[in-house]
Motif scaffolding. Sequence first.
Motif, PDB file in Angstrom:
ATOM      1  N   LEU A 199      -3.523   7.695   9.681  1.00 22.40           N
ATOM      2  CA  LEU A 199      -3.595   6.175   8.863  1.00 22.40           C
ATOM      3  C   LEU A 199      -4.991   5.747   9.760  1.00 22.40           C
ATOM      4  CD1 LEU A 199      -2.707   3.468   8.194  1.00 22.40           C
ATOM      5  CD2 LEU A 199      -2.099   2.936  10.705  1.00 22.40           C
ATOM      6  N   SER A 200      -5.603   6.639   9.984  1.00 19.79           N
ATOM      7  CA  SER A 200      -6.422   6.847  11.077  1.00 19.79           C
ATOM      8  C   SER A 200      -7.895   6.431  10.400  1.00 19.79           C
ATOM      9  CB  SER A 200      -7.065   7.488  12.331  1.00 19.79           C
ATOM     10  OG  SER A 200      -6.885   8.810  12.335  1.00 19.79           O
ATOM     11  N   ASP A 201      -7.533   6.962   9.152  1.00 21.93           N
ATOM     12  CA  ASP A 201      -8.927   7.660   7.888  1.00 21.93           C
ATOM     13  C   ASP A 201      -8.779   7.142   7.259  1.00 21.93           C
ATOM     14  OD1 ASP A 201     -10.463   9.572   9.873  1.00 21.93           O
ATOM     15  OD2 ASP A 201      -8.428  11.006   9.053  1.00 21.93           O
ATOM     16  N   HIS A 202      -7.252   5.703   6.809  1.00 24.81           N
ATOM     17  CA  HIS A 202      -7.091   5.378   6.463  1.00 24.81           C
ATOM     18  C   HIS A 202      -6.763   4.134   6.300  1.00 24.81           C
ATOM     19  CE1 HIS A 202      -6.781   9.443   2.823  1.00 24.81           C
ATOM     20  NE2 HIS A 202      -6.060   9.545   3.781  1.00 24.81           N
ATOM     21  N   ARG A 203      -7.777   3.559   6.762  1.00 24.30           N
ATOM     22  CA  ARG A 203      -6.346   2.256   7.380  1.00 24.30           C
ATOM     23  C   ARG A 203      -7.474   1.095   7.108  1.00 24.30           C
ATOM     24  NH1 ARG A 203      -4.020   0.816  12.343  1.00 24.30           N
ATOM     25  NH2 ARG A 203      -5.362   2.350  13.046  1.00 24.30           N
ATOM     26  N   ARG A 204      -8.521   1.423   6.826  1.00 21.03           N
ATOM     27  CA  ARG A 204      -9.398   0.114   6.405  1.00 21.03           C
ATOM     28  C   ARG A 204      -9.785  -0.375   4.901  1.00 21.03           C
ATOM     29  NH1 ARG A 204     -15.764   0.181   9.208  1.00 21.03           N
ATOM     30  NH2 ARG A 204     -15.089  -0.769  10.724  1.00 21.03           N
ATOM     31  N   GLY A 223      -0.699   2.448  14.847  1.00 14.32           N
ATOM     32  CA  GLY A 223      -1.513   3.526  15.609  1.00 14.32           C
ATOM     33  C   GLY A 223      -1.591   4.500  14.844  1.00 14.32           C
ATOM     34  N   GLY A 224      -2.646   4.659  14.431  1.00 13.30           N
ATOM     35  CA  GLY A 224      -3.814   6.033  14.127  1.00 13.30           C
ATOM     36  C   GLY A 224      -3.470   6.739  13.743  1.00 13.30           C
ATOM     37  N   GLU A 225      -2.063   8.065  14.594  1.00 14.02           N
ATOM     38  CA  GLU A 225      -1.026   9.229  14.067  1.00 14.02           C
ATOM     39  C   GLU A 225      -1.067   8.590  13.146  1.00 14.02           C
ATOM     40  OE1 GLU A 225       0.979   6.842  17.308  1.00 14.02           O
ATOM     41  OE2 GLU A 225      -1.419   7.153  16.704  1.00 14.02           O
ATOM     42  N   TYR A 236       3.110   3.682 -11.450  1.00 13.92           N
ATOM     43  CA  TYR A 236       2.369   3.771 -10.913  1.00 13.92           C
ATOM     44  C   TYR A 236       2.763   4.703  -9.561  1.00 13.92           C
ATOM     45  CZ  TYR A 236       1.178   0.059 -13.933  1.00 13.92           C
ATOM     46  OH  TYR A 236       1.372  -0.957 -15.334  1.00 13.92           O
ATOM     47  N   THR A 237       1.389   5.127  -8.868  1.00 14.01           N
ATOM     48  CA  THR A 237       1.188   5.603  -7.327  1.00 14.01           C
ATOM     49  C   THR A 237       0.703   4.911  -6.289  1.00 14.01           C
ATOM     50  OG1 THR A 237      -0.846   6.449  -7.821  1.00 14.01           O
ATOM     51  CG2 THR A 237       1.280   8.158  -8.707  1.00 14.01           C
ATOM     52  N   TYR A 238       1.678   4.610  -4.930  1.00 11.05           N
ATOM     53  CA  TYR A 238       0.767   3.509  -4.197  1.00 11.05           C
ATOM     54  C   TYR A 238       0.420   4.786  -2.364  1.00 11.05           C
ATOM     55  CZ  TYR A 238       2.441  -0.009  -7.257  1.00 11.05           C
ATOM     56  OH  TYR A 238       2.842  -0.477  -7.743  1.00 11.05           O
ATOM     57  N   ASP A 239      -0.217   3.555  -2.193  1.00 14.91           N
ATOM     58  CA  ASP A 239      -0.295   4.848  -0.361  1.00 14.91           C
ATOM     59  C   ASP A 239      -0.316   4.037   0.944  1.00 14.91           C
ATOM     60  OD1 ASP A 239      -1.756   7.032  -2.312  1.00 14.91           O
ATOM     61  OD2 ASP A 239      -3.675   6.566  -1.647  1.00 14.91           O
ATOM     62  N   TYR A 240       0.802   4.389   1.290  1.00 17.47           N
ATOM     63  CA  TYR A 240       1.466   3.324   2.539  1.00 17.47           C
ATOM     64  C   TYR A 240       1.530   4.321   3.158  1.00 17.47           C
ATOM     65  CZ  TYR A 240       3.418  -0.267  -0.278  1.00 17.47           C
ATOM     66  OH  TYR A 240       4.008  -0.991  -0.961  1.00 17.47           O
ATOM     67  N   ALA A 241       1.207   3.841   4.493  1.00 11.87           N
ATOM     68  CA  ALA A 241       2.093   4.358   6.069  1.00 11.87           C
ATOM     69  C   ALA A 241       2.911   4.877   6.438  1.00 11.87           C
ATOM     70  CB  ALA A 241       1.109   3.688   7.008  1.00 11.87           C
ATOM     71  N   SER A 242       2.929   5.796   6.820  1.00  6.92           N
ATOM     72  CA  SER A 242       4.922   6.059   7.226  1.00  6.92           C
ATOM     73  C   SER A 242       5.752   4.784   7.146  1.00  6.92           C
ATOM     74  CB  SER A 242       4.747   7.085   7.566  1.00  6.92           C
ATOM     75  OG  SER A 242       4.034   7.243   8.552  1.00  6.92           O
ATOM     76  N   GLY A 243       4.180   4.445   8.640  1.00  5.40           N
ATOM     77  CA  GLY A 243       5.891   3.400   9.282  1.00  5.40           C
ATOM     78  C   GLY A 243       6.057   1.937   8.628  1.00  5.40           C
ATOM     79  N   ALA A 244       5.219   1.903   7.949  1.00  3.30           N
ATOM     80  CA  ALA A 244       5.888   0.554   6.604  1.00  3.30           C
ATOM     81  C   ALA A 244       7.281   0.885   5.576  1.00  3.30           C
ATOM     82  CB  ALA A 244       4.531   0.335   6.690  1.00  3.30           C
ATOM     83  N   LEU A 245       7.140   2.259   5.692  1.00  3.02           N
ATOM     84  CA  LEU A 245       8.816   2.524   4.446  1.00  3.02           C
ATOM     85  C   LEU A 245       9.685   2.732   5.567  1.00  3.02           C
ATOM     86  CD1 LEU A 245       6.178   4.460   2.947  1.00  3.02           C
ATOM     87  CD2 LEU A 245       6.685   2.121   1.869  1.00  3.02           C
ATOM     88  N   TYR A 246      10.595   2.607   4.727  1.00  2.00           N
ATOM     89  CA  TYR A 246      11.906   2.696   5.109  1.00  2.00           C
ATOM     90  C   TYR A 246      12.173   4.206   4.364  1.00  2.00           C
ATOM     91  CZ  TYR A 246      13.172  -1.896   6.520  1.00  2.00           C
ATOM     92  OH  TYR A 246      13.571  -3.305   7.288  1.00  2.00           O
ATOM     93  N   ILE A 247      13.175   4.906   4.816  1.00  2.00           N
ATOM     94  CA  ILE A 247      14.042   6.017   4.553  1.00  2.00           C
ATOM     95  C   ILE A 247      15.170   5.612   3.610  1.00  2.00           C
ATOM     96  CG2 ILE A 247      14.612   8.230   4.094  1.00  2.00           C
ATOM     97  CD1 ILE A 247      13.393   9.516   6.899  1.00  2.00           C
ATOM     98  N   HIS A 248      14.710   5.412   2.038  1.00  4.49           N
ATOM     99  CA  HIS A 248      16.391   5.451   1.224  1.00  4.49           C
ATOM    100  C   HIS A 248      16.938   6.206   0.970  1.00  4.49           C
ATOM    101  CE1 HIS A 248      17.173   2.956  -2.843  1.00  4.49           C
ATOM    102  NE2 HIS A 248      18.140   3.035  -1.848  1.00  4.49           N
ATOM    103  N   LEU A 249      18.225   6.259   1.430  1.00  5.22           N
ATOM    104  CA  LEU A 249      19.089   7.238   1.049  1.00  5.22           C
ATOM    105  C   LEU A 249      19.780   6.930  -0.414  1.00  5.22           C
ATOM    106  CD1 LEU A 249      20.591   7.322   5.154  1.00  5.22           C
ATOM    107  CD2 LEU A 249      19.213   9.013   3.814  1.00  5.22           C
ATOM    108  N   ARG A 250      19.948   8.083  -1.124  1.00  4.06           N
ATOM    109  CA  ARG A 250      19.940   7.548  -2.853  1.00  4.06           C
ATOM    110  C   ARG A 250      21.430   8.450  -2.525  1.00  4.06           C
ATOM    111  NH1 ARG A 250      14.801   9.871  -5.229  1.00  4.06           N
ATOM    112  NH2 ARG A 250      15.411  11.507  -3.022  1.00  4.06           N
ATOM    113  N   PRO A 251      21.939   8.499  -3.843  1.00  6.62           N
ATOM    114  CA  PRO A 251      23.121   9.199  -4.321  1.00  6.62           C
ATOM    115  C   PRO A 251      22.637  10.469  -3.807  1.00  6.62           C
ATOM    116  CG  PRO A 251      23.566   7.098  -5.529  1.00  6.62           C
ATOM    117  CD  PRO A 251      21.617   7.284  -4.979  1.00  6.62           C
TER     118      PRO A 251
END
Length: 676
Positions: A199-204, A223-225, A236-251
């Motif tokens: 994230l430190s390289d992509h925050r802005r 945190g930048g790590e 479409y495709t999107y870029d996200y910080a991993s801490g902003a994502l839940y893990i969706h448990l699909r079947p």
Amino acid sequence: MRLLAEVFPVSFQKLPSLYAYRPVAEAGDFSLIGKLLYELHRAFPTGHWIWHREWILSDYRLEEAQKWEFLERLWQRQREVFSPLQNLELLPDWQGDDLARLEFLRRGMILQDLLTPKILLAQGQSFGVAKVLRWCELRPWVVEGRPSLSLSIRSYLVHKLDLWEFSQTSADLQGLVGLGVLAKDTFLEGRVGKVIGRLSDHRRRLISLSQEPWMQRFLERAGGEQWVVQIQTERYTYDYASGALYIHLRPRDFERFGLKSSLAWKALSMPVRLRIQLIGKVAALLKARGYLSDAYRSDTHPSCFPSLEELGLGRKVRLATGEEVEWGGTEMYSCIQRAGICGRSPFLSEEIRLGIVHFTRLSVKNFLYHLRQELKSFGIQSVLAFQTKLYTADFSKLEAFLERREDSHIFLYFLPRSSPLSQRNALLRLRYLTLQKSGGVPCVWVYPSGLRRRERLQDVVVAILVRTGHSLFRIQSEVGEVVVGLQRVFSPEWEGRRGYFLRAYSHEGVFLGYRLGVLEEGESWPALLGNWVERRIFVQVWGRLSQKERQEWEEFARPRGGDLLELMTKGAPRIYALRRGWVESPPLGAVFRISDTEAFWVSKTPPYGGTLAQPLWLRSEGGIERALRGMVPFCFLSGIRRFSSLPAPLLRGEEIGRLVEQGWKGGLGCQFPFWL
């Protein structure tokens, strides 16, 4: 009985005056819009700010001196970000339309003030590594020309750890790829395509792309790590910080994370009374603010709830003798038996070859005798290609066995009731394994209770006939001469190229075949239709077309004509039935008509008693009533008793998508409608 939809007419009387601002940037560079919104929220917190179409909308009027002071501060402190921004022009003559006001009300007034991502209406139960989240989703609609909002409770099964926390439990980053995820701010669904970096390289960059205040604040403080991942959605495709994502448990993830599927499905279901109570609380809050009025009901808005008769949707099918009968009637099996089948499978030149696999020690000799006699009564000869006894749920043995048995047309699995094979995930895996290793051969399973019931024997006979491509009866679809189901599919082997799975039927329900195609650079998806385009075509699409896909369709259809219907299995608000003070599930086939081109349609019964099924969301520029008359008859083709929740050209689309993702290459030498 009255019908009610969780859709509410909107009032703009309490909406403050709106102002529209147009950013002026060098070379039309609007990549900084997200960051600009973030700075506006910080500098003028008493106002609400959203980006809509090409404007920034707000209920805060910036005076000229305020505006230039604000811009000067941006240029001084963050010149590398905001140097392309030249001005923020107030549009004094801007009037706006109802859609702009509706979006401002939803995203500005309601989501920013009342229903932030941190406010989940009700936490569901937790078990194992999973927890259930309930979230109130607001969607804008224009119902018969009137701006409206739907309030829907969405249930999601997620991991107790978010994606960043989960990534710290293993050094293998590749294990994140393919996981289902949900964005914490908007509950956007997708899957992890790849890990991009820290994230430190992509925050802005991410802050400048985001338009949601919650996400912008999160990115500022995280945190930048943290890892940044690319999320792939349907379009479409999107870029996200991993801490902003839940893990969706699909079947498909239940087995990996040690979840019992029966518990997971039960936890996700919501009693109808709890659902309507939660929606009632949110609706009361918004009504108190003067934003909403009472929900649409069949007694107050009858034109929104047309009956099946008004839509011209019947259940008549035509037998081989030309006689018309009611589909699903108690005598339908015997009627077809007397009349004979309407058409033999074009993919079989001889008798049906049955492959028998025993997972139970019970004798099935008598059942198989009567099964073959029943097939013979329809004019279909059958032979037993082989019989084998496995007696165990060892999939590796079955896999090795299936690879040597490509001479069968259909497999019959005799399963014990109390066995790991009886679990939902195991049955899906059994179907996948059969298709993968046998080159596309369908299967049918039979439990011990079915060995002694004539009704179950009839169901197995019908399943064998329809899954090997025979036509039991003729339907009457009013749209197109060839009906094609179109579905996007994905495989890691395609390296980003677009892939599609297509299934074709005649307008009378005769199966014509299927194709799995991958596009090369410069190709459009209608090229995959091949010789099916020689007749007028009706395309039924799983999900929504992207802008590029829609343009490709328009270029294809302009000179030759054709109809297109988009079917979305997610996103539609639910419909309720009100009877003598009780709230219950609506009847099968209930419709909520939004406009001439859009509707919600109840296509299935709820999975558990006291719950509600998710309606389909249908869109067709050619007219929604016409599209329904062209689509509904294809829901009869999977049998004679059960109305399928999707038309045959799109049935089991999610399972087929998973099959392709796991490496299935399509039928190798056989073309059977295994999804029926």
